[in-house]
Design a protein around this motif. Sequence first.
Motif, PDB file in Angstrom:
ATOM      1  N   PRO A  28       0.826  -1.212   0.000  1.00 41.81           N
ATOM      2  CA  PRO A  28       0.000   0.000   0.000  1.00 41.81           C
ATOM      3  C   PRO A  28       0.857   1.258   0.000  1.00 41.81           C
ATOM      4  CG  PRO A  28      -0.804  -1.588   1.606  1.00 41.81           C
ATOM      5  CD  PRO A  28       0.517  -2.089   1.139  1.00 41.81           C
ATOM      6  N   ALA A  29       0.550   2.195  -0.870  1.00 38.98           N
ATOM      7  CA  ALA A  29       1.343   3.419  -0.966  1.00 38.98           C
ATOM      8  C   ALA A  29       1.412   4.192   0.358  1.00 38.98           C
ATOM      9  CB  ALA A  29       0.793   4.304  -2.084  1.00 38.98           C
ATOM     10  N   PRO A  30       0.320   4.275   1.148  1.00 43.59           N
ATOM     11  CA  PRO A  30       0.414   5.009   2.412  1.00 43.59           C
ATOM     12  C   PRO A  30       1.395   4.393   3.406  1.00 43.59           C
ATOM     13  CG  PRO A  30      -1.873   4.783   1.749  1.00 43.59           C
ATOM     14  CD  PRO A  30      -1.077   3.897   0.851  1.00 43.59           C
ATOM     15  N   ALA A  31       1.753   3.126   3.208  1.00 47.55           N
ATOM     16  CA  ALA A  31       2.684   2.451   4.114  1.00 47.55           C
ATOM     17  C   ALA A  31       4.087   2.354   3.530  1.00 47.55           C
ATOM     18  CB  ALA A  31       2.172   1.049   4.447  1.00 47.55           C
ATOM     19  N   LEU A  32       4.370   3.177   2.532  1.00 45.72           N
ATOM     20  CA  LEU A  32       5.652   3.088   1.834  1.00 45.72           C
ATOM     21  C   LEU A  32       6.843   3.352   2.749  1.00 45.72           C
ATOM     22  CD1 LEU A  32       6.842   2.551  -0.935  1.00 45.72           C
ATOM     23  CD2 LEU A  32       6.633   4.985  -1.448  1.00 45.72           C
ATOM     24  N   ALA A  33       6.707   4.298   3.687  1.00 44.44           N
ATOM     25  CA  ALA A  33       7.821   4.597   4.597  1.00 44.44           C
ATOM     26  C   ALA A  33       8.184   3.373   5.430  1.00 44.44           C
ATOM     27  CB  ALA A  33       7.458   5.778   5.498  1.00 44.44           C
ATOM     28  N   PHE A  89      10.008   0.803   3.223  1.00 38.52           N
ATOM     29  CA  PHE A  89      11.405   1.142   2.952  1.00 38.52           C
ATOM     30  C   PHE A  89      12.282   0.893   4.180  1.00 38.52           C
ATOM     31  CE2 PHE A  89      11.436   4.122  -0.979  1.00 38.52           C
ATOM     32  CZ  PHE A  89      10.808   3.121  -1.714  1.00 38.52           C
ATOM     33  N   CYS A  90      11.747   1.152   5.364  1.00 39.35           N
ATOM     34  CA  CYS A  90      12.500   0.863   6.593  1.00 39.35           C
ATOM     35  C   CYS A  90      12.752  -0.640   6.719  1.00 39.35           C
ATOM     36  CB  CYS A  90      11.753   1.383   7.805  1.00 39.35           C
ATOM     37  SG  CYS A  90      11.775   3.179   8.007  1.00 39.35           S
ATOM     38  N   ALA A  91      11.723  -1.423   6.446  1.00 38.32           N
ATOM     39  CA  ALA A  91      11.849  -2.879   6.533  1.00 38.32           C
ATOM     40  C   ALA A  91      12.825  -3.405   5.493  1.00 38.32           C
ATOM     41  CB  ALA A  91      10.478  -3.527   6.365  1.00 38.32           C
ATOM     42  N   LEU A  92      12.792  -2.851   4.284  1.00 36.35           N
ATOM     43  CA  LEU A  92      13.739  -3.263   3.249  1.00 36.35           C
ATOM     44  C   LEU A  92      15.176  -2.954   3.663  1.00 36.35           C
ATOM     45  CD1 LEU A  92      11.814  -2.118   0.040  1.00 36.35           C
ATOM     46  CD2 LEU A  92      12.422  -4.468   0.612  1.00 36.35           C
ATOM     47  N   SER A  93      15.374  -1.776   4.247  1.00 37.61           N
ATOM     48  CA  SER A  93      16.709  -1.393   4.703  1.00 37.61           C
ATOM     49  C   SER A  93      17.208  -2.353   5.779  1.00 37.61           C
ATOM     50  CB  SER A  93      16.688   0.037   5.235  1.00 37.61           C
ATOM     51  OG  SER A  93      17.953   0.417   5.732  1.00 37.61           O
ATOM     52  N   ASP A  94      16.332  -2.694   6.716  1.00 34.95           N
ATOM     53  CA  ASP A  94      16.710  -3.626   7.778  1.00 34.95           C
ATOM     54  C   ASP A  94      17.084  -4.997   7.212  1.00 34.95           C
ATOM     55  OD1 ASP A  94      16.248  -1.696   9.681  1.00 34.95           O
ATOM     56  OD2 ASP A  94      14.265  -2.432  10.241  1.00 34.95           O
ATOM     57  N   ALA A  95      16.450  -5.377   6.102  1.00 29.23           N
ATOM     58  CA  ALA A  95      16.694  -6.682   5.490  1.00 29.23           C
ATOM     59  C   ALA A  95      17.835  -6.646   4.475  1.00 29.23           C
ATOM     60  CB  ALA A  95      15.423  -7.184   4.813  1.00 29.23           C
ATOM     61  N   ARG A  96      18.511  -5.508   4.339  1.00 29.98           N
ATOM     62  CA  ARG A  96      19.628  -5.317   3.402  1.00 29.98           C
ATOM     63  C   ARG A  96      19.184  -5.521   1.953  1.00 29.98           C
ATOM     64  NH1 ARG A  96      23.626  -9.412   6.034  1.00 29.98           N
ATOM     65  NH2 ARG A  96      24.887  -8.987   4.177  1.00 29.98           N
ATOM     66  N   ARG A 113      -2.558   4.637  -4.460  1.00 30.58           N
ATOM     67  CA  ARG A 113      -2.998   3.633  -3.502  1.00 30.58           C
ATOM     68  C   ARG A 113      -2.019   2.477  -3.372  1.00 30.58           C
ATOM     69  NH1 ARG A 113      -4.430  -1.102  -5.463  1.00 30.58           N
ATOM     70  NH2 ARG A 113      -5.053  -1.351  -7.642  1.00 30.58           N
ATOM     71  N   LEU A 114      -1.172   2.279  -4.393  1.00 35.69           N
ATOM     72  CA  LEU A 114      -0.300   1.101  -4.423  1.00 35.69           C
ATOM     73  C   LEU A 114       1.105   1.505  -4.840  1.00 35.69           C
ATOM     74  CD1 LEU A 114      -0.360  -2.093  -4.235  1.00 35.69           C
ATOM     75  CD2 LEU A 114      -0.519  -2.049  -6.746  1.00 35.69           C
ATOM     76  N   ALA A 115       2.097   0.838  -4.226  1.00 32.02           N
ATOM     77  CA  ALA A 115       3.489   1.036  -4.608  1.00 32.02           C
ATOM     78  C   ALA A 115       4.046  -0.270  -5.171  1.00 32.02           C
ATOM     79  CB  ALA A 115       4.314   1.482  -3.404  1.00 32.02           C
ATOM     80  N   LEU A 116       4.639  -0.197  -6.347  1.00 29.42           N
ATOM     81  CA  LEU A 116       5.363  -1.320  -6.942  1.00 29.42           C
ATOM     82  C   LEU A 116       6.844  -1.030  -6.764  1.00 29.42           C
ATOM     83  CD1 LEU A 116       3.332  -1.549 -10.270  1.00 29.42           C
ATOM     84  CD2 LEU A 116       3.002  -2.923  -8.208  1.00 29.42           C
ATOM     85  N   VAL A 117       7.558  -1.956  -6.147  1.00 31.55           N
ATOM     86  CA  VAL A 117       8.946  -1.708  -5.759  1.00 31.55           C
ATOM     87  C   VAL A 117       9.848  -2.833  -6.260  1.00 31.55           C
ATOM     88  CG1 VAL A 117      10.538  -1.376  -3.830  1.00 31.55           C
ATOM     89  CG2 VAL A 117       8.219  -0.442  -3.698  1.00 31.55           C
ATOM     90  N   GLN A 118      10.979  -2.429  -6.815  1.00 33.21           N
ATOM     91  CA  GLN A 118      12.053  -3.369  -7.132  1.00 33.21           C
ATOM     92  C   GLN A 118      13.222  -3.045  -6.217  1.00 33.21           C
ATOM     93  OE1 GLN A 118      13.412  -3.341 -11.215  1.00 33.21           O
ATOM     94  NE2 GLN A 118      15.304  -4.417 -10.727  1.00 33.21           N
TER      95      GLN A 118
END
Length: 219
Positions: free
Chosen positions: A161-166, A169-176, A194-199
């Motif tokens: 969900p786009a509103p939860a993007l922050a 990104f924090c979780a991705l950083s923690d997971a390297r 409403r939605l974020a697509l992330v690579q």
Amino acid sequence: MKRVDDLQFGGLVLVQDTALPRFSEDSVLLANFLRLGPGDRAVDLGSGTGLLSVLGQGKTGAAFVGVERQAALCALSRESAARNGQDIPFYEMDVADAPDFFGHGSFTAAVCNPPYFTAGGRSADGSRAMARHGQTDTLSVFLRAAFLLLKNGGALYLCYPAPALAALFCALSDARLAPKRLRLVSNGVEKAPRLALVQAKKNAKQGLIVEPVQFLTQG
């Protein structure tokens, strides 16, 4: 009730059951976001109906493997692959167990549409609740599994969900897993995404490409 849906791409179909969770538009958007090729081997974490594997392999030519803990969904996914003439194995197991089963660094890519409704009302249907709702650590479980399964420099594709993007990104950083590419999806020009697509990329340096917002045509 079992039904066979036309995926409107290359004659591919998906077998679903109206009594079980069914694929969402978000998974189709994620499948179209993938940048994979025939040389890639991808693992679909929490594969559900198998939509990402079936459509992802059809669109990119990459080899896919699905991991799903619900036996009924695995069975439907295998039936879909068989109907399409696709060689896609689907394994009934928890995402957390996948790294030990397949081996660390076994894939060049991972894809997932993880459960993200961690608060509020839950579905009374156990299967749907399992597919759509997670404990507060569900995201970290998926990201840790992806990190271990990916080769160094491998790519993770996911939607959130786009509103939860922050928080993502924090979780991705923690997971390297470094976010490298972002596309926001909106239901209309005057509506917030409403939605974020992330690579993301395993053990990569910072540097994010933000693509233009994708606006969906409302029928």
